[in-house]
Design an enzyme around this catalytic site. Structure first.
Site, PDB file in Angstrom:
ATOM      1  N   LYS A  40      -5.107 -11.478  -1.899  1.00 59.90           N
ATOM      2  CA  LYS A  40      -4.132 -11.657  -2.989  1.00 59.90           C
ATOM      3  C   LYS A  40      -2.733 -11.645  -2.424  1.00 59.90           C
ATOM      4  CE  LYS A  40      -3.068 -11.872  -7.381  1.00 59.90           C
ATOM      5  NZ  LYS A  40      -2.182 -12.994  -6.992  1.00 59.90           N
TER       6      LYS A  40
ATOM      7  N   LYS B 208      -0.133  -2.777  -0.380  1.00 54.25           N
ATOM      8  CA  LYS B 208       0.365  -2.632  -1.757  1.00 54.25           C
ATOM      9  C   LYS B 208      -0.788  -2.494  -2.755  1.00 54.25           C
ATOM     10  CE  LYS B 208       3.721  -5.468  -2.408  1.00 54.25           C
ATOM     11  NZ  LYS B 208       4.563  -6.645  -2.748  1.00 54.25           N
TER      12      LYS B 208
ATOM     13  N   LYS C 232      -0.758 -13.823   2.180  1.00 53.75           N
ATOM     14  CA  LYS C 232       0.549 -14.360   1.813  1.00 53.75           C
ATOM     15  C   LYS C 232       0.623 -15.791   2.280  1.00 53.75           C
ATOM     16  CE  LYS C 232       4.447 -12.720   0.037  1.00 53.75           C
ATOM     17  NZ  LYS C 232       4.539 -11.530  -0.810  1.00 53.75           N
TER      18      LYS C 232
ATOM     19  N   SER D 134      -0.580  -9.345 -11.904  1.00 53.20           N
ATOM     20  CA  SER D 134      -1.394 -10.468 -11.420  1.00 53.20           C
ATOM     21  C   SER D 134      -2.876 -10.108 -11.542  1.00 53.20           C
ATOM     22  CB  SER D 134      -1.112 -10.749  -9.948  1.00 53.20           C
ATOM     23  OG  SER D 134       0.017 -11.568  -9.791  1.00 53.20           O
TER      24      SER D 134
HETATM   25  N1  GLU Z   1       4.812 -12.054  -4.457  1.00 52.84           N
HETATM   26  C1  GLU Z   1       4.617 -10.809  -5.165  1.00 52.84           C
HETATM   27  C2  GLU Z   1       4.549  -9.640  -4.198  1.00 52.84           C
HETATM   28  O1  GLU Z   1       5.026  -9.709  -3.084  1.00 52.84           O
HETATM   29  C3  GLU Z   1       3.409 -10.871  -6.101  1.00 52.84           C
HETATM   30  C4  GLU Z   1       2.109 -11.097  -5.455  1.00 52.84           C
HETATM   31  C5  GLU Z   1       0.979 -11.316  -6.477  1.00 52.84           C
HETATM   32  O2  GLU Z   1       1.199 -11.146  -7.674  1.00 52.84           O
HETATM   33  O3  GLU Z   1      -0.097 -11.660  -6.002  1.00 52.84           O
HETATM   34  O4  GLU Z   1       4.087  -8.593  -4.564  1.00 52.84           O
END
Ligand code: GLU
Length: 379
Positions: A66, A90, A102, A313
């Protein structure tokens, strides 16, 4: 130092705290898959341009990969790898069953038209489609990517696979299966690359954002190019300063909210706030982290502070998979519970072990990820 080296430093401190062995550290620090492609995109003027693109799938021991996709001129393999790894941490900090990935395209989106951005977005999905999917890897917005781009990417993915798959991407507009509450951000700092807008009396968030939208920067609220309306500024008790000035603004909380490496060894001592809330990923370098900790400034680390985005998300993905639609209050209540619980766990660990919130967050996450890797027999 490179972004991934910063990440390794954080992991190594956490691994020391947990007394983890070399095998577990080594297994966690290796990305599962690095995908790269050069995306050739037709331009509106009849020419074409090629943009390097990346998707790095870091770890899926706790669930499908994710993480967002950023469109930024500085996106490169090292940065995307560090951000992918941080996504794994995270998701583990907030305890949602997802892994870390990513994506990035090295592009200045401000130089492309809307149609060109759409073509670039579709090209990205075409390049990596076989590695994406609701059970494989689920992208989302990041720097300079939007719900509109998520909808275009979903469309391309569904065109390629021939099936409806709203759960393959999150941060979508509500009209194509987005979730209520995914777009909520509390904005408390007003600075961008073109300047800082400051007023001791406080600024109206909506008005500043509207000025930024219309004029391209927060300065636009009072300035036309280099000419600023001194009378209106004085009337509102506001000042226009250079972009970096926001770091020393008198405030309780400083919120770096865009790019990494903004608070460094050079400027950490000018932070006047008592709390730094990392809404960006990696805005405080390890050197600055140590200087802030020595001065008693609490840094609420990115992997905790900005995990609300990926948490919603996760809710969007659940709704897509069950066919449910949750209301905004439902989403907010559930998100608050996840974030409060994660904060409590991190703060308790930090208190018990006498370490910073970042060290505690990394240690908790690393324990959860290595437990999952061990259970799967990967280490
Ligand atoms: N780009 C956001 C982050 O760095 C959201 C990632 C997501 O929702 O998958 O947390």
């Amino acid at each position: 130092m490179s972004a991934f080296n910063y990440f390794k430093e954080n992991v190594s401190r956490a691994a020391d705290l947990l007394a983890l062995g070399e095998a577990e550290r080594g297994a966690f620090l290796k990305p599962d898959r690095v995908l790269k492609a050069d995306l050739a995109v037709p331009l509106d003027d009849g020419g074409s341009a090629t943009f390097p693109a990346y998707r790095i799938q870091f770890n899926n021991a706790r669930g499908p990969y994710k993480g967002g996709i950023r469109f930024h001129p500085d996106a490169d393999e090292d940065e995307v790898e560090a951000l992918a790894a941080m996504m794994a941490v995270k998701c583990a900090v907030v305890g949602i069953p997802l892994g870390g990935a990513k994506g990035g395209i090295a592009v200045d989106p401000k130089k492309l038209s809307r149609a060109e951005i759409h073509r670039l977005s579709r090209a990205y999905v075409r390049a990596f489609a076989e590695h994406l999917g609701p059970d494989i890897d689920i992208p989302a917005p990041d720097v300079y990517t939007t719900p509109e781009i998520m909808a275009v990417m979903l469309d391309e993915y569904e065109r390629i696979t021939g099936r409806s798959a709203p759960g393959m991407i999150t941060g979508k507009p509500l009209s194509v299966g987005g979730s209520e509450g995914r777009d909520t951000t509390s904005v408390v700092a007003f600075a961008d690359s073109k300047g800082t807008l400051q007023s001791a009396r406080g600024l109206d968030v909506e008005v500043v954002l509207a000025a930024k939208e219309a004029k391209g920067s927060v300065r636009g609220m009072y300035c036309d190019g280099s000419v600023c309306d001194a009378e209106r500024l004085a009337k509102d008790g506001a000042e226009i300063l250079e972009g970096g000035a926001v770091i020393s603004a008198k405030a309780d909380i400083f919120v770096p909210a865009a790019l990494e490496e903004q608070v460094t060894g050079e400027n950490a001592d000018s932070v006047s706030a008592g709390i730094v809330l990392e809404i960006a990923n990696g805005p405080v370098t390890p050197e600055a982290d140590a200087l802030l900790a020595a001065r008693g400034v609490a840094v609420i680390p990115d992997v905790l502070a900005n995990a609300g985005g990926v948490t919603v998300s996760y809710f969007e993905w659940i709704q897509n998979r069950t066919g449910e639609r949750w209301t905004r209050p439902d989403v907010e209540t559930k998100m608050r519970a996840v974030m409060r619980n994660a904060y409590r766990e991190v703060a308790d660990f930090a208190g018990e072990r006498g370490v910073t919130l970042r060290q505690a967050a990394y240690a908790l996450a690393l324990r959860r990820i290595t437990d999952a890797m061990e259970a799967r027999g990967r280490v």
